[in-house]
Design an enzyme around this catalytic site. Structure first.
Site, PDB file in Angstrom:
ATOM      1  N   ASP A  36       0.857  -1.181   0.000  1.00 58.28           N
ATOM      2  CA  ASP A  36       0.000   0.000   0.000  1.00 58.28           C
ATOM      3  C   ASP A  36       0.900   1.239   0.000  1.00 58.28           C
ATOM      4  O   ASP A  36       2.127   1.110  -0.027  1.00 58.28           O
ATOM      5  CB  ASP A  36      -0.911   0.010   1.238  1.00 58.28           C
TER       6      ASP A  36
ATOM      7  N   ASP B 222      -3.357   4.520   2.603  1.00 61.20           N
ATOM      8  CA  ASP B 222      -3.751   4.878   3.975  1.00 61.20           C
ATOM      9  C   ASP B 222      -3.445   6.352   4.176  1.00 61.20           C
ATOM     10  O   ASP B 222      -2.312   6.786   3.985  1.00 61.20           O
ATOM     11  CB  ASP B 222      -2.932   4.087   5.012  1.00 61.20           C
TER      12      ASP B 222
ATOM     13  N   ASP C  19       1.399   4.727   2.313  1.00 62.62           N
ATOM     14  CA  ASP C  19       0.957   5.367   3.552  1.00 62.62           C
ATOM     15  C   ASP C  19       1.313   6.845   3.512  1.00 62.62           C
ATOM     16  O   ASP C  19       2.437   7.217   3.193  1.00 62.62           O
ATOM     17  CB  ASP C  19       1.658   4.710   4.746  1.00 62.62           C
TER      18      ASP C  19
HETATM   19  N1  DCT Z   1       1.399   1.318  11.636  1.00 69.26           N
HETATM   20  C1  DCT Z   1       0.987   1.837  12.837  1.00 69.26           C
HETATM   21  N2  DCT Z   1      -0.282   1.620  13.259  1.00 69.26           N
HETATM   22  C2  DCT Z   1      -1.144   0.924  12.495  1.00 69.26           C
HETATM   23  C3  DCT Z   1      -0.737   0.403  11.247  1.00 69.26           C
HETATM   24  C4  DCT Z   1       0.556   0.621  10.845  1.00 69.26           C
HETATM   25  O1  DCT Z   1       1.768   2.476  13.538  1.00 69.26           O
HETATM   26  N3  DCT Z   1      -2.374   0.744  12.914  1.00 69.26           N
HETATM   27  C5  DCT Z   1       2.762   1.554  11.222  1.00 69.26           C
HETATM   28  C6  DCT Z   1       3.655   0.366  11.254  1.00 69.26           C
HETATM   29  C7  DCT Z   1       4.294   0.299   9.900  1.00 69.26           C
HETATM   30  C8  DCT Z   1       3.738   1.478   9.134  1.00 69.26           C
HETATM   31  O2  DCT Z   1       2.703   2.017   9.901  1.00 69.26           O
HETATM   32  C9  DCT Z   1       3.254   1.135   7.771  1.00 69.26           C
HETATM   33  O3  DCT Z   1       2.419   0.011   7.802  1.00 69.26           O
HETATM   34  P1  DCT Z   1       2.326  -0.973   6.556  1.00 69.26           P
HETATM   35  O4  DCT Z   1       1.859  -0.259   5.345  1.00 69.26           O
HETATM   36  O5  DCT Z   1       1.523  -2.146   6.989  1.00 69.26           O
HETATM   37  O6  DCT Z   1       3.828  -1.465   6.410  1.00 69.26           O
HETATM   38  P2  DCT Z   1       4.949  -1.095   5.369  1.00 69.26           P
HETATM   39  O7  DCT Z   1       6.197  -1.170   6.138  1.00 69.26           O
HETATM   40  O8  DCT Z   1       4.622   0.166   4.677  1.00 69.26           O
HETATM   41  O9  DCT Z   1       4.907  -2.320   4.378  1.00 69.26           O
HETATM   42  P3  DCT Z   1       4.283  -2.420   2.902  1.00 69.26           P
HETATM   43  O10 DCT Z   1       5.416  -2.077   2.000  1.00 69.26           O
HETATM   44  O11 DCT Z   1       3.845  -3.832   2.762  1.00 69.26           O
HETATM   45  O12 DCT Z   1       3.151  -1.457   2.792  1.00 69.26           O
HETATM   46 MG    MG Z   2       2.826   0.486   3.594  1.00 71.78          MG
END
Ligand code: DCT
Ligand code: MG
Length: 396
Positions: free
Chosen positions: A233, A320, A235
């Site tokens: 995703d 997100d 963020d």
């Molecule tokens: N996070 C957080 N609280 C949440 C969800 C996520 O603090 N409720 C943090 C932890 C990692 C970061 O946000 C990003 O989450 P992901 O998108 O799940 O991880 P990523 O490292 O970006 O991995 P990906 O490349 O798969 O998106």
């Molecule tokens: Mg991510």
């Protein structure tokens, strides 16, 4: 609209550092700085973990084990493997003998057994068993659907369902709005998001946000901020020094799905003590329509890809959006940059080593009974008495 992506100077620093870190070609091994296993911290927030993983064959194996324990909801075993994977990712050399892991933290018996078998046989029989396990395979498929977690997977598995196709075909199932969107855009969402797609979406999001909040700060967080080239995703963290109407971020037509979670933050409340707790920010789990010719992701196999490319000139992408008050921005940035394991260890370190409580909003000093303010990630590390770790060194 302020650009809050990785600044150019840190980009430069990254390259310089990479040069410094790669061993000089004609210097004998003996002159390299000695690696002392007993000095390696058990906390990933005291280690540097770049994307240069010398031990992928071990860490992939551990991640399968961890995921299987997550599906079985045995948190302790799951964490044991995640910690071991994270530790091996931080090593500056490939492990080739058992002697290489002597004195390192996070190397329990289960972990050592798997390392030993991989060294000797080239693969682990325990991991192979998990990969062939009916329950693991079904959960792996179910949880690949947006909106489906371990609880729902458990329910479907108990009903005798085994594949995503079987779930799709079962018209008696009651799906949530999120899961319906998850199935509708399934093929797109399981194919990964590329850096190019992240940059394109970043422009769209920045434009949309700035229409309503001209002085807003929009930052890519998550894996892309840590330098990853692909992700599941994208963020974003959004903040604004001035007052503004956050709700208006909804940009109709581009949003294929949007689940707005209202802020549940209570000012007087202490930071949450639960290590994996969700934060209280207003956020939006969205699926955005990225209108551009499909980039061929040869690493991601989608069976209908060719067919779809002819009729569809857009891709559904998981985004997100997290909206944070200006004062909490640094804490939110640190939390949302991840990695998840890095965040877990920061919170564990704060609590066990400093008697402090850290979450995505604030840092609370339990001895002094005060909240510690921070305007940057550097200040948070300083409050915790930790050396600063750059985002691209947080790939724990
Ligand atoms: N996070 C957080 N609280 C949440 C969800 C996520 O603090 N409720 C943090 C932890 C990692 C970061 O946000 C990003 O989450 P992901 O998108 O799940 O991880 P990523 O490292 O970006 O991995 P990906 O490349 O798969 O998106
Ligand atoms: Mg991510």
């Amino acid at each position: 609209c302020m650009e809050a992506g990785r600044p150019v100077d840190s980009e430069l620093k990254y390259h310089l550092m990479e040069q410094r870190q790669s061993p000089p070609l004609n210097v004998p091994e003996l002159e390299m700085p000695a690696f002392t296993a007993t000095k390696v911290s058990q906390y990933s927030c005291q280690r540097k973990t770049t994307l240069n993983n010398y031990n992928k064959k071990f860490t992939d194996a551990f991640e399968v084990m961890a995921e299987n324990y997550e599906f079985k909801e045995s948190e302790i075993f799951c964490l044991e493997f995640l910690r071991a994977a994270s530790l091996l990712k931080s090593l500056p050399f490939p492990v080739t003998r058992m002697k290489d892991i002597q004195g390192l933290p996070c190397m329990g018996d289960q972990v050592r057994d798997i390392i030993e078998e991989i060294i000797e046989e080239g693969e682990s029989s325990r991991v192979r068993e998990v990969l062939n396990d009916e329950r693991y395979k079904a959960f792996k498929q179910f949880t690949s659907v947006f909106g489906v977690g371990v609880k729902t997977s458990e329910k479907w598995y108990r009903m005798g369902l085994r594949t995503v196709e079987e779930v799709k075909a079962d018209k008696t199932l009651k799906l949530s709005k999120m899961q319906k969107a998850g199935f509708l855009y399934y093929e797109d969402l399981v194919s990964c998001v590329s850096k190019a797609e992240a940059d394109a979406v970043s422009l769209i999001v920045k434009n949309a946000v700035c229409t309503f909040l001209p002085d807003a700060l929009v930052t890519i967080t998550g894996g892309f901020r840590r330098g990853k080239k692909i992700g599941h995703d994208i963020d974003f963290l959004i903040t604004s020094p001035g007052p503004g109407e956050d709700d208006e971020l909804l940009h109709k037509g581009l949003l294929l799905y949007c689940d707005i979670i209202e802020s549940t933050f209570v000012k007087e409340q202490l930071p949450s003590r639960k290590v994996d707790a969700m934060d209280h920010f207003q956020k939006c789990f969205a699926i955005l329509k990225l209108c551009q010719p499909r980039v061929d992701n040869s690493t991601c196999n989608t069976s209908k890809k060719l067919e779809m490319a002819e009729v569809k000139d857009w891709k559904a992408i998981r985004v997100d959006l997290v909206i944070t008050p200006f004062e909490q921005y640094a804490y939110a940035l640190l939390g949302w940059t991840g990695s998840r394991q890095f965040g877990r260890d920061l919170r564990r370190y704060a609590s066990h080593e400093r008697k402090m409580v850290l979450d995505n909003h604030a840092l609370y000093d339990r001895r002094k009974r005060i909240f510690l303010k921070a305007g940057s990630e550097e200040e948070i590390f300083a409050h915790l008495g930790l050396d600063y770790v750059e985002p691209w060194e947080r790939n724990a």
